[in-house]
Design an enzyme around this catalytic site. Sequence first.
Site, PDB file in Angstrom:
ATOM      1  N   GLU A   1      25.810 -12.957  22.049  1.00  0.00           N
ATOM      2  CA  GLU A   1      26.991 -13.263  22.856  1.00  0.00           C
ATOM      3  C   GLU A   1      28.131 -13.357  21.854  1.00  0.00           C
ATOM      4  OE1 GLU A   1      28.594 -13.259  26.159  1.00  0.00           O
ATOM      5  OE2 GLU A   1      26.471 -13.674  26.359  1.00  0.00           O
TER       6      GLU A   1
ATOM      7  N   ASP B   1      37.269 -23.508  25.479  1.00  0.00           N
ATOM      8  CA  ASP B   1      36.542 -23.791  24.239  1.00  0.00           C
ATOM      9  C   ASP B   1      36.942 -25.113  23.611  1.00  0.00           C
ATOM     10  OD1 ASP B   1      34.882 -21.481  24.023  1.00  0.00           O
ATOM     11  OD2 ASP B   1      36.708 -20.327  23.684  1.00  0.00           O
TER      12      ASP B   1
ATOM     13  N   TYR C   1      25.302 -16.635  33.575  1.00  0.00           N
ATOM     14  CA  TYR C   1      25.615 -17.701  32.622  1.00  0.00           C
ATOM     15  C   TYR C   1      25.608 -19.020  33.391  1.00  0.00           C
ATOM     16  CZ  TYR C   1      27.684 -19.866  28.468  1.00  0.00           C
ATOM     17  OH  TYR C   1      27.902 -20.626  27.349  1.00  0.00           O
TER      18      TYR C   1
END
Length: 276
Positions: A57, A68, A183
């Site tokens: 990934e 993030d 995911y």
Amino acid sequence: MTNSVANNVDRYAKLFEQLQQKNEGAFVPFVMVGDPDIATSVDIIKTLVTAGADALELGFPYSDPIADGPTIQQASIRALSNKIKTDDNFEIIRQVREAHPNISIGLLLYSNLVLKRGIEKFYQDAVNAGVDSILIADVPLREADRFIAVANQTGIKQILIAPPNASDDTLAEIGEKSQGYTYLLGRAGVTGAETAVTIPASALIDKLTQYKVAPPLLGFGISTPAQVKDAIQSGAAGAISGSATVNIIAENLSQPEVMLDKLQSFVTEMKAATRK
């Protein structure tokens, strides 16, 4: 636009089939392409593969990575400060693909990078570099159709996110549209090994199976072999580890050889935990 569907091997389908035969889950490390520089990045990604990663990934550096945490934000900053561009990212992936023709390579990035280049061009360039899948972190399911359409034209798998609190309607839609893998978010919030994953109840995994979603890989907060083992015992097809992998890079920037050795050991241990 060239249609590459015919040439696109379904590496994910092959991978999950092989893992099932071996009674193993998948271990998928995440790193930022171009971190800290082009040559080291190629070495890092190749090391992940030789150490036993089942798939990759890969992030593309971006100036405003809202999903993030600090670890992956810093990786973006390091790459961007070395003037890493999208063309460089694709070149790094081309080199990895050349060395490892069978590994599944997924991108996890932000929509701005795709839209700036143009969706069709970005996806075609990704195919040409050897990419198998694209997950766009800031595109919700309700806005994914235009990306899915281009993915289908080019043979890229559009990866969709299943949040831990997804409704039945959302899961049904993911089941209908998902390809490659799903995911599965281990928790809400931003990425980071600082906040541990919450292993989902097997009830959620059962639901995902019921709606026939692509094999779920658990991500966000996976940093230890025990968490990988738990994820697989809960019924996930595997686990993705980002911040823990990127931390090893950040802590050993001045000693690339030590960095690669530590990455090798980390991936080997995490992969060992996928064996049932």
